[in-house]
Design a protein around this motif. Structure first.
Motif, PDB file in Angstrom:
ATOM      1  N   ARG A 291       0.426   7.769  -3.351  1.00 55.80           N
ATOM      2  CA  ARG A 291      -0.673   7.873  -3.379  1.00 55.80           C
ATOM      3  C   ARG A 291      -1.291   8.590  -4.431  1.00 55.80           C
ATOM      4  NH1 ARG A 291       0.098   8.440   2.083  1.00 55.80           N
ATOM      5  NH2 ARG A 291       0.378   9.945   2.463  1.00 55.80           N
ATOM      6  N   ILE A 292      -0.845   9.485  -4.540  1.00 57.96           N
ATOM      7  CA  ILE A 292      -0.870  10.698  -6.460  1.00 57.96           C
ATOM      8  C   ILE A 292      -0.893   9.534  -7.626  1.00 57.96           C
ATOM      9  CG2 ILE A 292      -0.519  12.017  -7.651  1.00 57.96           C
ATOM     10  CD1 ILE A 292      -0.069  13.954  -4.445  1.00 57.96           C
ATOM     11  N   LEU A 293       0.133   9.026  -7.324  1.00 57.64           N
ATOM     12  CA  LEU A 293       0.398   8.592  -9.252  1.00 57.64           C
ATOM     13  C   LEU A 293      -0.513   7.246  -8.448  1.00 57.64           C
ATOM     14  CD1 LEU A 293       3.756   8.482  -9.394  1.00 57.64           C
ATOM     15  CD2 LEU A 293       2.474   9.709 -10.418  1.00 57.64           C
ATOM     16  N   ALA A 294      -1.099   6.806  -7.101  1.00 57.52           N
ATOM     17  CA  ALA A 294      -2.058   5.078  -7.172  1.00 57.52           C
ATOM     18  C   ALA A 294      -3.143   6.158  -7.972  1.00 57.52           C
ATOM     19  CB  ALA A 294      -1.637   4.800  -6.246  1.00 57.52           C
ATOM     20  N   ALA A 295      -3.417   7.128  -7.099  1.00 58.25           N
ATOM     21  CA  ALA A 295      -4.797   7.050  -7.411  1.00 58.25           C
ATOM     22  C   ALA A 295      -4.873   8.057  -9.129  1.00 58.25           C
ATOM     23  CB  ALA A 295      -5.399   8.803  -6.841  1.00 58.25           C
ATOM     24  N   LEU A 296      -3.738   8.274  -9.853  1.00 52.29           N
ATOM     25  CA  LEU A 296      -3.919   8.863 -11.788  1.00 52.29           C
ATOM     26  C   LEU A 296      -3.610   7.646 -11.775  1.00 52.29           C
ATOM     27  CD1 LEU A 296      -1.879  12.196 -10.806  1.00 52.29           C
ATOM     28  CD2 LEU A 296      -3.691  12.105 -10.836  1.00 52.29           C
TER      29      LEU A 296
ATOM     30  N   MET B  43       0.432  -0.979   0.208  1.00 55.44           N
ATOM     31  CA  MET B  43       0.463  -0.124   0.467  1.00 55.44           C
ATOM     32  C   MET B  43       0.752   1.107  -0.141  1.00 55.44           C
ATOM     33  SD  MET B  43      -2.571   0.851   2.760  1.00 55.44           S
ATOM     34  CE  MET B  43      -4.212   1.409   2.397  1.00 55.44           C
ATOM     35  N   ALA B  44       0.525   2.568  -0.837  1.00 57.70           N
ATOM     36  CA  ALA B  44       1.400   3.405  -1.020  1.00 57.70           C
ATOM     37  C   ALA B  44       1.369   4.112  -0.437  1.00 57.70           C
ATOM     38  CB  ALA B  44       0.410   4.438  -2.123  1.00 57.70           C
ATOM     39  N   THR B  45       2.569   4.528   1.418  1.00 58.79           N
ATOM     40  CA  THR B  45       2.125   5.493   2.417  1.00 58.79           C
ATOM     41  C   THR B  45       2.830   7.144   2.244  1.00 58.79           C
ATOM     42  OG1 THR B  45       4.724   4.647   2.596  1.00 58.79           O
ATOM     43  CG2 THR B  45       2.765   3.103   3.680  1.00 58.79           C
ATOM     44  N   ASP B  46       3.333   7.530   1.293  1.00 56.96           N
ATOM     45  CA  ASP B  46       4.027   8.735   1.403  1.00 56.96           C
ATOM     46  C   ASP B  46       2.985   9.262  -0.382  1.00 56.96           C
ATOM     47  OD1 ASP B  46       5.683   8.850  -1.774  1.00 56.96           O
ATOM     48  OD2 ASP B  46       5.618   6.771  -1.305  1.00 56.96           O
ATOM     49  N   ASP B  47       2.877  10.755  -0.092  1.00 59.55           N
ATOM     50  CA  ASP B  47       2.136  11.293  -0.897  1.00 59.55           C
ATOM     51  C   ASP B  47       2.388  10.898  -2.111  1.00 59.55           C
ATOM     52  OD1 ASP B  47       1.552  12.295   1.543  1.00 59.55           O
ATOM     53  OD2 ASP B  47       2.356  14.534   1.483  1.00 59.55           O
ATOM     54  N   LEU B  48       3.847  10.748  -2.810  1.00 56.20           N
ATOM     55  CA  LEU B  48       3.492  10.680  -4.475  1.00 56.20           C
ATOM     56  C   LEU B  48       3.148   9.385  -4.706  1.00 56.20           C
ATOM     57  CD1 LEU B  48       5.200  11.696  -6.965  1.00 56.20           C
ATOM     58  CD2 LEU B  48       6.970  10.586  -6.582  1.00 56.20           C
TER      59      LEU B  48
ATOM     60  N   ILE C  23     -13.162  11.033 -13.334  1.00 57.26           N
ATOM     61  CA  ILE C  23     -14.122  11.512 -12.473  1.00 57.26           C
ATOM     62  C   ILE C  23     -12.529  13.126 -12.145  1.00 57.26           C
ATOM     63  CG2 ILE C  23     -13.788  11.984  -9.523  1.00 57.26           C
ATOM     64  CD1 ILE C  23     -14.520   9.560 -10.368  1.00 57.26           C
ATOM     65  N   LEU C  24     -11.755  13.488 -12.387  1.00 60.65           N
ATOM     66  CA  LEU C  24     -10.462  14.586 -11.524  1.00 60.65           C
ATOM     67  C   LEU C  24     -11.038  15.736 -13.419  1.00 60.65           C
ATOM     68  CD1 LEU C  24      -7.259  13.602 -10.788  1.00 60.65           C
ATOM     69  CD2 LEU C  24      -9.546  14.326  -9.734  1.00 60.65           C
TER      70      LEU C  24
ATOM     71  N   ARG D 158     -13.229   8.196  -2.500  1.00 62.87           N
ATOM     72  CA  ARG D 158     -12.249   8.102  -0.931  1.00 62.87           C
ATOM     73  C   ARG D 158     -10.475   8.445  -1.894  1.00 62.87           C
ATOM     74  NH1 ARG D 158     -16.237   5.038   0.763  1.00 62.87           N
ATOM     75  NH2 ARG D 158     -16.223   3.232   0.245  1.00 62.87           N
ATOM     76  N   VAL D 159     -10.134   6.827  -2.739  1.00 66.55           N
ATOM     77  CA  VAL D 159      -8.900   6.910  -3.357  1.00 66.55           C
ATOM     78  C   VAL D 159      -7.938   8.538  -3.260  1.00 66.55           C
ATOM     79  CG1 VAL D 159      -7.858   6.535  -5.076  1.00 66.55           C
ATOM     80  CG2 VAL D 159      -9.119   4.914  -3.827  1.00 66.55           C
ATOM     81  N   LEU D 160      -9.402   8.916  -4.717  1.00 69.36           N
ATOM     82  CA  LEU D 160      -8.740  10.257  -4.278  1.00 69.36           C
ATOM     83  C   LEU D 160      -8.447  11.140  -3.259  1.00 69.36           C
ATOM     84  CD1 LEU D 160     -11.179  11.036  -8.224  1.00 69.36           C
ATOM     85  CD2 LEU D 160      -8.751  10.813  -8.079  1.00 69.36           C
ATOM     86  N   GLU D 161      -9.798  10.994  -2.552  1.00 68.75           N
ATOM     87  CA  GLU D 161      -8.865  12.500  -1.336  1.00 68.75           C
ATOM     88  C   GLU D 161      -8.292  11.339  -0.340  1.00 68.75           C
ATOM     89  OE1 GLU D 161     -13.485  12.968   0.653  1.00 68.75           O
ATOM     90  OE2 GLU D 161     -13.206  11.045   0.205  1.00 68.75           O
ATOM     91  N   ARG D 162      -8.482  10.524  -0.110  1.00 74.00           N
ATOM     92  CA  ARG D 162      -7.027  10.568   0.150  1.00 74.00           C
ATOM     93  C   ARG D 162      -5.208  10.735  -0.197  1.00 74.00           C
ATOM     94  NH1 ARG D 162      -7.423   4.548   0.482  1.00 74.00           N
ATOM     95  NH2 ARG D 162      -9.862   4.894   1.169  1.00 74.00           N
ATOM     96  N   ALA D 163      -5.563  11.068  -1.334  1.00 72.38           N
ATOM     97  CA  ALA D 163      -4.243  11.248  -1.722  1.00 72.38           C
ATOM     98  C   ALA D 163      -4.414  13.045  -2.468  1.00 72.38           C
ATOM     99  CB  ALA D 163      -4.416  10.968  -3.580  1.00 72.38           C
TER     100      ALA D 163
END
Length: 111
Positions: free
Chosen positions: A8-13, A1-6, A21-22, A51-56
């Protein structure tokens, strides 16, 4: 699971539904029902994407009586943009343009 910001953002994208949606939120706030309309999926599935987009940090929701409209937050997009810019520079490739300075995250508007 992604733990750093980058991550999380790349996983969401990485998901085309989340990118769609974006893209819809670029034109303004929308309810979950409005965001779900173009997709052949259940409301809970769309909510999971949100929720994934919000977490990112890419989507924010605010309270408006019974509604919780979603809106785009472009601030977190500067992190992967800067990372890609640096990667291209290290590889000797000229980037198309210098990334803009981050404007910072949108303020919380929960009322």
């Amino acid at each position: 699971m992604a733990t750093d910001d980058l991550s999380r953002i790349l996983a969401a994208l990485a998901d085309p539904t989340r990118r769609a949606i974006l893209a819809r939120l670029v034109s303004g706030e929308a309810s979950v029902t409005e965001l779900a309309a173009p997709f052949a999926m259940s409301m809970p599935a769309v909510s999971r994407h949100l929720r994934v987009l919000e977490r990112a940090g890419l989507v924010r929701r605010r309270r408006d009586a019974q509604r919780r409209p979603c809106r785009l937050d472009t601030g977190p997009l500067h992190k992967p943009t800067a990372w890609l810019h640096d990667l291209l520079a290290e590889a000797g490739a000229a980037p198309l343009r210098t990334p803009p300075e981050p404007a910072g995250p949108l303020p919380d508007v929960d009322e």
